[in-house]
Design an enzyme around this catalytic site. Structure first.
Site, PDB file in Angstrom:
ATOM      1  N   ASP A 162      15.676   1.639 -32.912  1.00 13.80           N
ATOM      2  CA  ASP A 162      15.746   1.899 -31.476  1.00 13.80           C
ATOM      3  C   ASP A 162      17.186   2.081 -31.001  1.00 13.80           C
ATOM      4  O   ASP A 162      18.107   1.387 -31.468  1.00 13.80           O
ATOM      5  CB  ASP A 162      15.134   0.733 -30.695  1.00 13.80           C
ATOM      6  CG  ASP A 162      13.620   0.671 -30.792  1.00 13.80           C
ATOM      7  OD1 ASP A 162      13.018   1.614 -31.346  1.00 13.80           O
ATOM      8  OD2 ASP A 162      13.040  -0.322 -30.317  1.00 13.80           O
ATOM      9  N   ASP A 218       4.185   4.451 -32.304  1.00 12.22           N
ATOM     10  CA  ASP A 218       5.144   3.507 -32.867  1.00 12.22           C
ATOM     11  C   ASP A 218       4.638   2.969 -34.203  1.00 12.22           C
ATOM     12  O   ASP A 218       3.541   3.323 -34.662  1.00 12.22           O
ATOM     13  CB  ASP A 218       5.380   2.390 -31.854  1.00 12.22           C
ATOM     14  CG  ASP A 218       6.818   1.890 -31.827  1.00 12.22           C
ATOM     15  OD1 ASP A 218       7.521   2.027 -32.851  1.00 12.22           O
ATOM     16  OD2 ASP A 218       7.241   1.366 -30.777  1.00 12.22           O
TER      17      ASP A 218
END
Length: 409
Positions: free
Chosen positions: A213, A157
């Site tokens: 996301d 991430d």
């Protein structure tokens, strides 16, 4: 500090020069398929904990249901597994209460089922939640730890990254660290579509996130980090339509629109989930399901276990579908070339109300208008007949008609 930055940028240059060979390590030759913990027994990261017992249950259920034979082989942990402290030797370690057997034992169990195992990491000093340690400053050490455990898939991430480096520099250097372990690991680069990642992501990772996301809704406003029009399924479809993904997608370099949120309770209907899966397969996207894959319902199995739809995603054309028409009435037409000369076609009604009659002409697909073309409904696995000029279907709101078109040679 200046010397460190200069050396980092030299390593990036070397990786780009050698990029043709960087990730052809036998992993990610086709878009990866599997499961991730993020929305299973968790509200998509709201709790951010996962447990050894649940992971074993899901893995066993995937095999029992035969889903592994369809290609679902990765069992991946999201930002939920790590202890908040490193070990006394500075290594990453799992939370001992959540993983009482330890990570190597769990991975050995997953491998004994014939499956592969993946973990979440972050490129910065901390992960995105719960004050867990990130990789920055430990790239070589952490890559060696993951390799020692037997990890097959590494998602990284983009949280808490140091400002003095570009994202391309950071992810390229981590790519080098993973490669130098000698263990083939699929690298999933998750920097949310920033810095034109579609132009360089495939040089350092087998898959790369292209936007913010994905949240389990049809529409979800732009509320987090990353590019895109929003986090909902329709928002992602609209954004990818602007990217012309066939320009960038290639073998060992898959564009990642994020997890599949298939039939997340209440917010992801059967129709919305079917449309989501349709577009992910059209784009050759990774098929990583973030919702529970234990004991699939008939509706969920209809979506996740259709071999003809999966075959589009895994087709050896190694490309993606593009939007051909974005009409003012809310209809869209998409298509993708397949390895044997067929095309996969999507007729999409993005409206919230009212059916639409949507047509594609054979000329739009690059074929002679009077070509004789056989149409096969991929979701129903049914031949619809042979047609000249084109094909039309009545499509309900949020829904698609997904078909394989075979031109008479």
């Amino acid at each position: 500090a200046g010397v460190v930055i200069m050396m980092s940028r030299l390593l990036v240059w070397l990786l780009v020069v050698c990029s043709v060979h960087a990730y052809n390590n036998g992993m990610g030759a086709t878009p990866p398929m599997g499961w991730n913990t993020w929305c299973t027994d968790d509200a998509c990261g709201a709790i951010d904990y996962c447990f050894e017992s649940v992971i074993k249950d899901v893995a066993k259920s995937i095999v029992t249901q035969g889903l592994n034979k369809l290609g679902y082989e990765y069992i991946n942990l999201d930002d939920c597994w790590s202890d908040t402290n490193r070990s006394s030797s500075g290594e990453l370690q799992p939370n001992p209460k959540q993983f009482p057997s330890g990570m190597p034992a769990l991975i050995e169990y997953i491998h004994s089922l014939g499956l592969k195992f993946g973990v979440y990491t972050s490129i910065g000093t901390k992960t995105c939640k719960r004050n867990r340690p990130g990789l920055f400053g430990h790239f070589d050490q952490d890559a060696a730890t993951l390799a020692k455990w037997g990890v097959d898939f590494v998602k990284t991430d983009n949280c808490n990254k140091p400002a003095q480096f570009t994202e391309q520099e950071l992810f390229s250097n981590l790519s080098r660290s993973l490669n130098q372990t000698g263990r083939p690991m699929l690298f999933s680069l998750c920097e949310w579509g920033d810095e034109n990642v579609q132009t360089w992501g495939a040089n350092v990772a087998q898959m790369y996130r292209i936007q913010m996301d994905h949240i389990p809704f049809w529409h979800y406003p732009h509320s987090g980090a990353g590019l895109g029009y929003g986090g909902g399924t329709r928002d992602i479809i609209e954004y990818v339509g602007t990217l012309n993904p066939s320009t960038f997608v290639r073998q060992y370099g898959w564009m990642d629109p994020d997890f599949l949120e298939t039939m997340f309770p209440i917010t992801m209907s059967f129709t919305d989930s079917k449309t989501e899966y349709t577009f992910w397969t059209l784009w050759s996207a990774p098929l990583i399901v973030a919702t529970d894959m234990r004991d699939l319902s008939a509706d969920k199995a209809y979506i996740l276990a259709n071999p003809e739809v999966i075959s589009i995603d895994q087709d050896p054309s190694y490309t993606a579908g593009d939007r051909l028409a974005n009409n003012t009435d809310g209809s869209e037409v998409w298509s993708r070339h397949l390895f044997n000369g067929d095309q996969a076609v999507v007729l999409f009604n993005k409206n919230d109300k009212g059916p639409l009659t949507i047509k594609v002409t054979w000329g739009q697909l690059g074929w002679p208008q009077n070509a004789n073309v056989t149409v096969r409904d991929l979701w129903e696995r049914k031949d619809m007949g042979a047609y000249t000029q084109g094909y039309s279907a009545i499509v309900q709101p949020h829904d698609v008609f997904y078909f394989r078109a075979s031109v008479e040679k």
